[in-house]
Enzyme design. Structure first.
Site, PDB file in Angstrom:
ATOM      1  N   ASP A 120      28.026  27.553  50.960  1.00 45.72           N
ATOM      2  CA  ASP A 120      28.270  27.137  49.577  1.00 45.72           C
ATOM      3  C   ASP A 120      27.300  27.906  48.686  1.00 45.72           C
ATOM      4  O   ASP A 120      26.196  28.260  49.111  1.00 45.72           O
ATOM      5  CB  ASP A 120      28.044  25.620  49.415  1.00 45.72           C
ATOM      6  CG  ASP A 120      28.675  25.057  48.150  1.00 45.72           C
ATOM      7  OD1 ASP A 120      29.636  24.275  48.264  1.00 45.72           O
ATOM      8  OD2 ASP A 120      28.219  25.414  47.041  1.00 45.72           O
ATOM      9  N   LYS A 160      22.820  21.797  48.513  1.00 43.11           N
ATOM     10  CA  LYS A 160      23.908  20.871  48.854  1.00 43.11           C
ATOM     11  C   LYS A 160      24.411  21.185  50.266  1.00 43.11           C
ATOM     12  O   LYS A 160      24.617  20.293  51.095  1.00 43.11           O
ATOM     13  CB  LYS A 160      25.034  21.032  47.810  1.00 43.11           C
ATOM     14  CG  LYS A 160      26.343  20.372  48.154  1.00 43.11           C
ATOM     15  CD  LYS A 160      26.485  19.061  47.428  1.00 43.11           C
ATOM     16  CE  LYS A 160      27.878  18.485  47.473  1.00 43.11           C
ATOM     17  NZ  LYS A 160      28.195  17.756  48.679  1.00 43.11           N
ATOM     18  N   GLY A 204      35.485  25.756  44.727  1.00 43.98           N
ATOM     19  CA  GLY A 204      36.102  25.906  43.412  1.00 43.98           C
ATOM     20  C   GLY A 204      36.111  24.612  42.642  1.00 43.98           C
ATOM     21  O   GLY A 204      35.654  23.577  43.133  1.00 43.98           O
ATOM     22  N   ARG A 258      46.717  20.785  38.297  1.00 42.83           N
ATOM     23  CA  ARG A 258      46.140  21.753  39.231  1.00 42.83           C
ATOM     24  C   ARG A 258      46.244  23.167  38.651  1.00 42.83           C
ATOM     25  O   ARG A 258      45.334  23.978  38.794  1.00 42.83           O
ATOM     26  CB  ARG A 258      46.873  21.684  40.570  1.00 42.83           C
ATOM     27  CG  ARG A 258      46.676  20.365  41.304  1.00 42.83           C
ATOM     28  CD  ARG A 258      47.547  20.311  42.552  1.00 42.83           C
ATOM     29  NE  ARG A 258      47.392  19.085  43.312  1.00 42.83           N
ATOM     30  CZ  ARG A 258      48.122  17.987  43.139  1.00 42.83           C
ATOM     31  NH1 ARG A 258      49.045  17.950  42.193  1.00 42.83           N
ATOM     32  NH2 ARG A 258      47.941  16.935  43.898  1.00 42.83           N
ATOM     33  N   ASN A 296      42.652  24.414  44.780  1.00 34.03           N
ATOM     34  CA  ASN A 296      43.804  24.348  43.869  1.00 34.03           C
ATOM     35  C   ASN A 296      43.688  25.335  42.711  1.00 34.03           C
ATOM     36  O   ASN A 296      42.569  25.716  42.364  1.00 34.03           O
ATOM     37  CB  ASN A 296      43.895  22.935  43.289  1.00 34.03           C
ATOM     38  CG  ASN A 296      44.623  21.993  44.227  1.00 34.03           C
ATOM     39  OD1 ASN A 296      45.610  22.367  44.856  1.00 34.03           O
ATOM     40  ND2 ASN A 296      44.136  20.763  44.328  1.00 34.03           N
ATOM     41  N   ASP A 351      48.912  27.049  45.834  1.00 34.57           N
ATOM     42  CA  ASP A 351      49.833  28.155  46.119  1.00 34.57           C
ATOM     43  C   ASP A 351      49.361  29.454  45.461  1.00 34.57           C
ATOM     44  O   ASP A 351      49.467  30.527  46.045  1.00 34.57           O
ATOM     45  CB  ASP A 351      51.240  27.776  45.648  1.00 34.57           C
ATOM     46  CG  ASP A 351      51.669  26.455  46.263  1.00 34.57           C
ATOM     47  OD1 ASP A 351      52.032  26.449  47.441  1.00 34.57           O
ATOM     48  OD2 ASP A 351      51.598  25.417  45.557  1.00 34.57           O
ATOM     49  N   ASP A 410      50.765  16.082  50.650  1.00 37.10           N
ATOM     50  CA  ASP A 410      51.794  15.376  49.879  1.00 37.10           C
ATOM     51  C   ASP A 410      52.817  14.734  50.827  1.00 37.10           C
ATOM     52  O   ASP A 410      53.270  13.609  50.601  1.00 37.10           O
ATOM     53  CB  ASP A 410      52.533  16.356  48.960  1.00 37.10           C
ATOM     54  CG  ASP A 410      51.581  17.358  48.342  1.00 37.10           C
ATOM     55  OD1 ASP A 410      51.509  17.444  47.124  1.00 37.10           O
ATOM     56  OD2 ASP A 410      50.890  18.064  49.098  1.00 37.10           O
ATOM     57  N   ARG A 441      51.457  11.649  52.319  1.00 37.03           N
ATOM     58  CA  ARG A 441      51.512  10.545  51.339  1.00 37.03           C
ATOM     59  C   ARG A 441      52.934   9.988  51.270  1.00 37.03           C
ATOM     60  O   ARG A 441      53.137   8.771  51.268  1.00 37.03           O
ATOM     61  CB  ARG A 441      51.118  11.070  49.952  1.00 37.03           C
ATOM     62  CG  ARG A 441      49.632  11.338  49.818  1.00 37.03           C
ATOM     63  CD  ARG A 441      49.297  12.010  48.492  1.00 37.03           C
ATOM     64  NE  ARG A 441      47.858  12.110  48.306  1.00 37.03           N
ATOM     65  CZ  ARG A 441      47.241  13.043  47.599  1.00 37.03           C
ATOM     66  NH1 ARG A 441      47.942  13.989  46.989  1.00 37.03           N
ATOM     67  NH2 ARG A 441      45.937  13.051  47.483  1.00 37.03           N
ATOM     68  N   HIS A 483      52.382  22.766  45.813  1.00 35.98           N
ATOM     69  CA  HIS A 483      51.496  21.606  45.999  1.00 35.98           C
ATOM     70  C   HIS A 483      51.063  21.244  44.580  1.00 35.98           C
ATOM     71  O   HIS A 483      50.037  21.716  44.092  1.00 35.98           O
ATOM     72  CB  HIS A 483      50.292  21.961  46.875  1.00 35.98           C
ATOM     73  CG  HIS A 483      49.197  20.932  46.795  1.00 35.98           C
ATOM     74  ND1 HIS A 483      49.366  19.629  47.192  1.00 35.98           N
ATOM     75  CD2 HIS A 483      47.926  21.005  46.335  1.00 35.98           C
ATOM     76  CE1 HIS A 483      48.255  18.950  46.983  1.00 35.98           C
ATOM     77  NE2 HIS A 483      47.366  19.760  46.449  1.00 35.98           N
ATOM     78  N   THR A 487      39.854  13.495  45.373  1.00 36.55           N
ATOM     79  CA  THR A 487      40.526  13.062  46.609  1.00 36.55           C
ATOM     80  C   THR A 487      39.958  13.891  47.753  1.00 36.55           C
ATOM     81  O   THR A 487      39.783  15.102  47.587  1.00 36.55           O
ATOM     82  CB  THR A 487      42.052  13.286  46.548  1.00 36.55           C
ATOM     83  OG1 THR A 487      42.328  14.685  46.644  1.00 36.55           O
ATOM     84  CG2 THR A 487      42.659  12.745  45.270  1.00 36.55           C
TER      85      THR A 487
HETATM   86  P1  NAD Z   1      33.673  19.831  44.520  1.00 42.88           P
HETATM   87  O1  NAD Z   1      33.333  20.182  43.113  1.00 42.88           O
HETATM   88  O2  NAD Z   1      33.165  18.565  45.092  1.00 42.88           O
HETATM   89  O3  NAD Z   1      33.205  20.995  45.484  1.00 42.88           O
HETATM   90  C1  NAD Z   1      33.418  22.340  45.215  1.00 42.88           C
HETATM   91  C2  NAD Z   1      32.315  23.106  45.924  1.00 42.88           C
HETATM   92  O4  NAD Z   1      32.589  24.502  45.780  1.00 42.88           O
HETATM   93  C3  NAD Z   1      30.921  22.855  45.324  1.00 42.88           C
HETATM   94  O5  NAD Z   1      30.028  22.448  46.340  1.00 42.88           O
HETATM   95  C4  NAD Z   1      30.533  24.197  44.740  1.00 42.88           C
HETATM   96  O6  NAD Z   1      29.146  24.465  44.804  1.00 42.88           O
HETATM   97  C5  NAD Z   1      31.338  25.151  45.616  1.00 42.88           C
HETATM   98  N1  NAD Z   1      31.533  26.464  45.047  1.00 42.88           N
HETATM   99  C6  NAD Z   1      31.887  26.776  43.774  1.00 42.88           C
HETATM  100  N2  NAD Z   1      31.948  28.117  43.643  1.00 42.88           N
HETATM  101  C7  NAD Z   1      31.629  28.656  44.844  1.00 42.88           C
HETATM  102  C8  NAD Z   1      31.535  29.975  45.336  1.00 42.88           C
HETATM  103  N3  NAD Z   1      31.780  31.027  44.560  1.00 42.88           N
HETATM  104  N4  NAD Z   1      31.187  30.165  46.615  1.00 42.88           N
HETATM  105  C9  NAD Z   1      30.935  29.102  47.425  1.00 42.88           C
HETATM  106  N5  NAD Z   1      31.012  27.821  47.008  1.00 42.88           N
HETATM  107  C10 NAD Z   1      31.357  27.607  45.747  1.00 42.88           C
HETATM  108  O7  NAD Z   1      35.277  19.892  44.610  1.00 42.88           O
HETATM  109  P2  NAD Z   1      36.184  19.217  45.740  1.00 42.88           P
HETATM  110  O8  NAD Z   1      36.573  17.868  45.318  1.00 42.88           O
HETATM  111  O9  NAD Z   1      35.558  19.454  47.059  1.00 42.88           O
HETATM  112  O10 NAD Z   1      37.510  20.115  45.608  1.00 42.88           O
HETATM  113  C11 NAD Z   1      37.499  21.458  46.021  1.00 42.88           C
HETATM  114  C12 NAD Z   1      38.860  22.083  45.746  1.00 42.88           C
HETATM  115  O11 NAD Z   1      39.838  21.489  46.630  1.00 42.88           O
HETATM  116  C13 NAD Z   1      39.379  21.854  44.330  1.00 42.88           C
HETATM  117  O12 NAD Z   1      40.011  23.024  43.851  1.00 42.88           O
HETATM  118  C14 NAD Z   1      40.387  20.732  44.500  1.00 42.88           C
HETATM  119  O13 NAD Z   1      41.340  20.690  43.479  1.00 42.88           O
HETATM  120  C15 NAD Z   1      40.972  21.120  45.844  1.00 42.88           C
HETATM  121  N6  NAD Z   1      41.727  20.091  46.547  1.00 42.88           N
HETATM  122  C16 NAD Z   1      42.832  20.497  47.195  1.00 42.88           C
HETATM  123  C17 NAD Z   1      43.617  19.597  47.885  1.00 42.88           C
HETATM  124  C18 NAD Z   1      44.848  20.090  48.600  1.00 42.88           C
HETATM  125  O14 NAD Z   1      45.698  19.291  49.029  1.00 42.88           O
HETATM  126  N7  NAD Z   1      45.011  21.389  48.755  1.00 42.88           N
HETATM  127  C19 NAD Z   1      43.255  18.234  47.911  1.00 42.88           C
HETATM  128  C20 NAD Z   1      42.104  17.840  47.247  1.00 42.88           C
HETATM  129  C21 NAD Z   1      41.332  18.777  46.568  1.00 42.88           C
END
Ligand code: NAD
Length: 325
Positions: A53, A58, A97, A106, A138, A141, A166, A169, A193, A243
């Site tokens: 990360d 963290k 991200g 999203r 997200n 896609d 999804d 769910r 998604h 989530t």
């Molecule tokens: P979060 O903010 O808790 O965690 C994101 C992490 O990414 C942070 O620890 C941050 O430091 C790190 N980060 C940011 N830029 C970075 C980089 N350049 N290099 C390395 N690490 C980096 O967010 P989250 O709740 O864990 O969600 C993460 C992503 O997953 C989001 O885009 C969210 O929308 C997505 N998500 C997708 C699904 C799915 O079904 N695909 C489900 C839930 C969440």
């Protein structure tokens, strides 16, 4: 009782044969990344889990917290690492991200996260062209498309969790309606998604029997299950900000299918190459997943309405891809 149960001298003889090392690298250790690491650690499917990360503290904190639980689960090595650890990775999971804020779609995350995912892929590329890359960030896609194109890897090696979450769910909500366990329910969504995802009503079944043929069938309730599925992320984010449990389990399940070469079918997001006349877009269709990644994308029979909605969903994704290109 003998004083020593085992003689150290003979310890070589009693050690189990060395198992193959399997390494999963998780980029992004926020809610989704750290919970995915927890799920993978609990199931014991990987012998090594590496966390990476941009926020080093963290990442280190999560690694320490996880490794303190190792005595309760199958043996796994867990550490806070860096991109050089991708060298021996079997699977790299990208969860880094921005996440959605309350009310945010999203797709609104596209520009910011495309930059993050693009940079991450550049770094991964320096160390491996062998690992399967699984995207979770997200808009899923669009990020899968960015990751695939930036990586230069074959289409089958880069894909996203897609509508696996999804669909879980949807199955859960339908199962409640029919009074069965969710994994007894055959149901899935395809396409984005996100908001334009398409429920494949024509295939929803219980042990192969289409639900519309069952006495319990209630069209309105089935449509409600879909609506609740579509708004689930918004509803949960409103209540707790993010989530992560269910997606973490979906990540673990897909990674398991890769590591164990299961040929399991999941609705995951991958590059389309002419399916339903669609190409140069990533979206979810049922696909066979194994050791090399996607082994086959299935072109299932859709109703005219489902097909029209799938095409509309593809357009939504393509428009966003154009914007971030
Ligand atoms: P979060 O903010 O808790 O965690 C994101 C992490 O990414 C942070 O620890 C941050 O430091 C790190 N980060 C940011 N830029 C970075 C980089 N350049 N290099 C390395 N690490 C980096 O967010 P989250 O709740 O864990 O969600 C993460 C992503 O997953 C989001 O885009 C969210 O929308 C997505 N998500 C997708 C699904 C799915 O079904 N695909 C489900 C839930 C969440």
């Amino acid at each position: 009782m003998p004083k020593k149960l085992l003689s150290l001298k003979n310890s070589k003889q009693i050690l189990a044969p060395a198992i193959e090392t399997t390494r999963v690298v998780i980029i992004g250790t926020g809610f989704v990344g750290s919970t995915s690491a927890f799920a993978i650690m609990m199931s014991g499917i990987a012998s090594e889990i590496v966390l990476v990360d941009v926020n080093k503290d963290k990442c280190l904190g999560e690694a320490w917290d996880l490794e303190h639980g190792i005595s309760f689960v199958p043996q796994t090595k867990i550490w806070a690492g860096d991109y050089s650890d991708c060298k021996d990775a079997d699977v790299v999971v990208i969860t880094a991200g921005l996440g959605q804020k309350v009310g945010q779609t999203r797709l609104e995350l596209a520009a910011a996260n495309a930059k993050i995912v693009g940079d991450i892929i550049e770094k991964i590329k320096r160390y491996t062209n062998k690992a399967v890359i699984l995207t979770v960030t997200n808009p899923l896609d669009v990020m899968t498309y960015v990751a695939l194109k930036k990586s230069g890897l074959p289409d089958y090696q880069v894909f996203g969790t897609g509508t696996t979450l999804d669909s879980a769910r949807f199955r859960f909500l339908l199962a409640q309606e029919f009074g069965v366990a969710p994994d007894s329910m055959g149901a899935y969504l395809i396409g984005e998604h996100g908001d334009s995802e398409v429920p494949v009503y024509s295939h929803v079944n219980l042990m192969g029997e289409n639900i519309s043929a069952l006495p319990e069938y209630d069209k309105k309730a089935v449509e409600q299950a879909y609506t609740k599925t579509k708004t689930a992320a918004y509803d949960i984010i409103c209540k707790k900000g993010a989530t992560y449990y269910a997606i973490a389990l979906a990540v673990e399940r897909i990674v398991r299918a890769i590591l164990y070469d299961e040929n399991h079918i999941f609705p995951v997001s991958s590059l389309l190459t002419g399916q339903y006349g669609l190409k140069d877009v990533c979206l979810s269709l049922p696909a066979v997943i194994g050791r090399t990644g996607i082994k086959k994308v299935m072109e299932i029979k859709l109703s005219p309405d489902e097909l029209a909605k799938l095409r509309q969903s593809a357009k939504t994704i393509m428009d966003t891809i154009e914007k971030v290109k």
